[in-house]
Design a protein around this motif. Structure first.
Motif, PDB file in Angstrom:
ATOM      1  N   ASN A  83       0.843  -1.196   0.000  1.00 36.75           N
ATOM      2  CA  ASN A  83       0.000   0.000   0.000  1.00 36.75           C
ATOM      3  C   ASN A  83       0.878   1.246   0.000  1.00 36.75           C
ATOM      4  O   ASN A  83       2.067   1.183   0.301  1.00 36.75           O
ATOM      5  CB  ASN A  83      -0.904   0.007   1.226  1.00 36.75           C
ATOM      6  CG  ASN A  83      -1.850  -1.183   1.274  1.00 36.75           C
ATOM      7  OD1 ASN A  83      -2.283  -1.683   0.236  1.00 36.75           O
ATOM      8  ND2 ASN A  83      -2.171  -1.627   2.474  1.00 36.75           N
ATOM      9  N   SER A  84       0.269   2.368  -0.320  1.00 36.29           N
ATOM     10  CA  SER A  84       0.976   3.655  -0.329  1.00 36.29           C
ATOM     11  C   SER A  84       2.287   3.546  -1.106  1.00 36.29           C
ATOM     12  O   SER A  84       3.338   3.987  -0.627  1.00 36.29           O
ATOM     13  CB  SER A  84       1.243   4.119   1.105  1.00 36.29           C
ATOM     14  OG  SER A  84       0.049   4.230   1.836  1.00 36.29           O
ATOM     15  N   LEU A  85       2.204   2.977  -2.262  1.00 35.89           N
ATOM     16  CA  LEU A  85       3.409   2.740  -3.051  1.00 35.89           C
ATOM     17  C   LEU A  85       4.065   4.046  -3.476  1.00 35.89           C
ATOM     18  O   LEU A  85       3.393   5.057  -3.735  1.00 35.89           O
ATOM     19  CB  LEU A  85       3.081   1.894  -4.282  1.00 35.89           C
ATOM     20  CG  LEU A  85       2.906   0.399  -3.974  1.00 35.89           C
ATOM     21  CD1 LEU A  85       2.129  -0.298  -5.076  1.00 35.89           C
ATOM     22  CD2 LEU A  85       4.270  -0.251  -3.780  1.00 35.89           C
ATOM     23  N   LYS A  86       5.388   4.009  -3.533  1.00 37.84           N
ATOM     24  CA  LYS A  86       6.197   5.164  -3.900  1.00 37.84           C
ATOM     25  C   LYS A  86       7.028   4.818  -5.145  1.00 37.84           C
ATOM     26  O   LYS A  86       7.320   3.645  -5.385  1.00 37.84           O
ATOM     27  CB  LYS A  86       7.139   5.524  -2.756  1.00 37.84           C
ATOM     28  CG  LYS A  86       6.463   5.775  -1.430  1.00 37.84           C
ATOM     29  CD  LYS A  86       7.502   6.010  -0.337  1.00 37.84           C
ATOM     30  CE  LYS A  86       6.835   6.253   1.012  1.00 37.84           C
ATOM     31  NZ  LYS A  86       7.841   6.485   2.079  1.00 37.84           N
ATOM     32  N   PRO A  87       7.443   5.816  -5.891  1.00 40.56           N
ATOM     33  CA  PRO A  87       8.296   5.532  -7.057  1.00 40.56           C
ATOM     34  C   PRO A  87       9.542   4.729  -6.703  1.00 40.56           C
ATOM     35  O   PRO A  87      10.000   3.906  -7.506  1.00 40.56           O
ATOM     36  CB  PRO A  87       8.643   6.934  -7.578  1.00 40.56           C
ATOM     37  CG  PRO A  87       7.467   7.768  -7.183  1.00 40.56           C
ATOM     38  CD  PRO A  87       7.045   7.233  -5.836  1.00 40.56           C
ATOM     39  N   GLU A  88      10.068   4.945  -5.507  1.00 43.05           N
ATOM     40  CA  GLU A  88      11.272   4.205  -5.108  1.00 43.05           C
ATOM     41  C   GLU A  88      10.999   2.730  -4.806  1.00 43.05           C
ATOM     42  O   GLU A  88      11.937   1.969  -4.563  1.00 43.05           O
ATOM     43  CB  GLU A  88      11.946   4.869  -3.894  1.00 43.05           C
ATOM     44  CG  GLU A  88      11.024   5.163  -2.744  1.00 43.05           C
ATOM     45  CD  GLU A  88      10.511   6.596  -2.749  1.00 43.05           C
ATOM     46  OE1 GLU A  88      10.128   7.093  -3.846  1.00 43.05           O
ATOM     47  OE2 GLU A  88      10.482   7.201  -1.665  1.00 43.05           O
ATOM     48  N   ASP A  89       9.745   2.316  -4.829  1.00 44.93           N
ATOM     49  CA  ASP A  89       9.417   0.892  -4.696  1.00 44.93           C
ATOM     50  C   ASP A  89       9.522   0.170  -6.036  1.00 44.93           C
ATOM     51  O   ASP A  89       9.392  -1.063  -6.086  1.00 44.93           O
ATOM     52  CB  ASP A  89       7.994   0.715  -4.147  1.00 44.93           C
ATOM     53  CG  ASP A  89       7.839   1.225  -2.735  1.00 44.93           C
ATOM     54  OD1 ASP A  89       6.818   1.878  -2.456  1.00 44.93           O
ATOM     55  OD2 ASP A  89       8.743   0.976  -1.915  1.00 44.93           O
ATOM     56  N   THR A  90       9.751   0.918  -7.095  1.00 46.65           N
ATOM     57  CA  THR A  90       9.885   0.311  -8.420  1.00 46.65           C
ATOM     58  C   THR A  90      11.065  -0.651  -8.445  1.00 46.65           C
ATOM     59  O   THR A  90      12.189  -0.292  -8.089  1.00 46.65           O
ATOM     60  CB  THR A  90      10.084   1.408  -9.485  1.00 46.65           C
ATOM     61  OG1 THR A  90       8.897   2.209  -9.551  1.00 46.65           O
ATOM     62  CG2 THR A  90      10.371   0.794 -10.842  1.00 46.65           C
ATOM     63  N   ALA A  91      10.790  -1.890  -8.836  1.00 51.06           N
ATOM     64  CA  ALA A  91      11.819  -2.919  -8.841  1.00 51.06           C
ATOM     65  C   ALA A  91      11.223  -4.214  -9.398  1.00 51.06           C
ATOM     66  O   ALA A  91      10.003  -4.308  -9.591  1.00 51.06           O
ATOM     67  CB  ALA A  91      12.348  -3.173  -7.427  1.00 51.06           C
ATOM     68  N   VAL A  92      12.084  -5.180  -9.592  1.00 50.38           N
ATOM     69  CA  VAL A  92      11.615  -6.552  -9.828  1.00 50.38           C
ATOM     70  C   VAL A  92      11.561  -7.236  -8.468  1.00 50.38           C
ATOM     71  O   VAL A  92      12.552  -7.216  -7.719  1.00 50.38           O
ATOM     72  CB  VAL A  92      12.537  -7.316 -10.782  1.00 50.38           C
ATOM     73  CG1 VAL A  92      12.052  -8.762 -10.941  1.00 50.38           C
ATOM     74  CG2 VAL A  92      12.586  -6.618 -12.145  1.00 50.38           C
ATOM     75  N   TYR A  93      10.425  -7.795  -8.159  1.00 48.16           N
ATOM     76  CA  TYR A  93      10.219  -8.440  -6.868  1.00 48.16           C
ATOM     77  C   TYR A  93      10.325  -9.962  -7.030  1.00 48.16           C
ATOM     78  O   TYR A  93       9.702 -10.546  -7.926  1.00 48.16           O
ATOM     79  CB  TYR A  93       8.852  -8.061  -6.306  1.00 48.16           C
ATOM     80  CG  TYR A  93       8.822  -6.663  -5.746  1.00 48.16           C
ATOM     81  CD1 TYR A  93       8.910  -5.550  -6.585  1.00 48.16           C
ATOM     82  CD2 TYR A  93       8.726  -6.437  -4.373  1.00 48.16           C
ATOM     83  CE1 TYR A  93       8.914  -4.259  -6.076  1.00 48.16           C
ATOM     84  CE2 TYR A  93       8.717  -5.149  -3.856  1.00 48.16           C
ATOM     85  CZ  TYR A  93       8.805  -4.071  -4.715  1.00 48.16           C
ATOM     86  OH  TYR A  93       8.803  -2.793  -4.203  1.00 48.16           O
ATOM     87  N   TYR A  94      11.127 -10.555  -6.159  1.00 47.08           N
ATOM     88  CA  TYR A  94      11.382 -11.991  -6.210  1.00 47.08           C
ATOM     89  C   TYR A  94      10.876 -12.667  -4.944  1.00 47.08           C
ATOM     90  O   TYR A  94      11.111 -12.196  -3.829  1.00 47.08           O
ATOM     91  CB  TYR A  94      12.878 -12.266  -6.340  1.00 47.08           C
ATOM     92  CG  TYR A  94      13.504 -11.753  -7.608  1.00 47.08           C
ATOM     93  CD1 TYR A  94      14.058 -10.476  -7.665  1.00 47.08           C
ATOM     94  CD2 TYR A  94      13.541 -12.543  -8.753  1.00 47.08           C
ATOM     95  CE1 TYR A  94      14.637 -10.000  -8.827  1.00 47.08           C
ATOM     96  CE2 TYR A  94      14.127 -12.074  -9.926  1.00 47.08           C
ATOM     97  CZ  TYR A  94      14.664 -10.802  -9.947  1.00 47.08           C
ATOM     98  OH  TYR A  94      15.246 -10.339 -11.109  1.00 47.08           O
ATOM     99  N   CYS A  95      10.238 -13.776  -5.145  1.00 49.14           N
ATOM    100  CA  CYS A  95       9.807 -14.616  -4.033  1.00 49.14           C
ATOM    101  C   CYS A  95      10.931 -15.592  -3.683  1.00 49.14           C
ATOM    102  O   CYS A  95      11.642 -16.085  -4.573  1.00 49.14           O
ATOM    103  CB  CYS A  95       8.563 -15.384  -4.457  1.00 49.14           C
ATOM    104  SG  CYS A  95       7.963 -16.584  -3.279  1.00 49.14           S
ATOM    105  N   ASN A  96      11.080 -15.856  -2.403  1.00 46.20           N
ATOM    106  CA  ASN A  96      12.097 -16.792  -1.919  1.00 46.20           C
ATOM    107  C   ASN A  96      11.481 -17.692  -0.857  1.00 46.20           C
ATOM    108  O   ASN A  96      10.655 -17.233  -0.060  1.00 46.20           O
ATOM    109  CB  ASN A  96      13.265 -16.008  -1.329  1.00 46.20           C
ATOM    110  CG  ASN A  96      14.253 -16.884  -0.590  1.00 46.20           C
ATOM    111  OD1 ASN A  96      14.156 -17.053   0.628  1.00 46.20           O
ATOM    112  ND2 ASN A  96      15.194 -17.443  -1.313  1.00 46.20           N
ATOM    113  N   ALA A  97      11.880 -18.949  -0.856  1.00 46.01           N
ATOM    114  CA  ALA A  97      11.364 -19.858   0.163  1.00 46.01           C
ATOM    115  C   ALA A  97      12.392 -20.940   0.472  1.00 46.01           C
ATOM    116  O   ALA A  97      13.100 -21.408  -0.430  1.00 46.01           O
ATOM    117  CB  ALA A  97      10.067 -20.499  -0.306  1.00 46.01           C
TER     118      ALA A  97
END
Length: 121
Positions: A83-97
């Protein structure tokens, strides 16, 4: 074959919300910690949030109060509500387990293929 498949990325305006999902599939004995990392252009991959099998969580300081990680153990799925996303949150998001496959009975880290999140200003 154990794999992680992510979904939910996309383009959103600053202040908006996105929900990422990551489902683990294959012959799995158990899953320990699950988490989300991100990598912005020209930067190192960083931990965003993690959750243990018991539900304990930790977050990067930059996302505390805005992002929420959760998991559904019955579905072998982890979520990231952003929520409340910001331009600096721009990225490729990876899941890890950390997964123990039935075939090997040995825990190891698995990564998803990544999902792109773009936040416009």
């Amino acid at each position: 074959q154990v794999q992680l498949v992510e979904s939910g990325g996309g383009l959103v305006q600053a202040g908006g919300s996105l929900r990422l999902s990551c489902a683990a599939s294959g012959s799995i004995l158990s899953i320990n910690a699950m988490g989300w990392y991100r990598q912005a252009p020209g930067k190192q991959r960083e931990l965003v949030a993690a959750i243990t099998s018991g539900g304990s969580t930790n977050y990067a300081e930059s996302v505390k109060g805005r992002f929420t990680i959760s998991r559904d153990n019955a579905k072998n799925t982890v979520y990231l509500q952003m929520n409340s996303l910001k331009p600096e949150d721009t990225a490729v998001y990876y899941c890890n387990a950390a997964i123990t496959p039935i075939a090997t009975m040995t825990v190891r880290d698995y990564w998803g293929q990544g999902t792109r999140v773009t936040v416009s200003s």
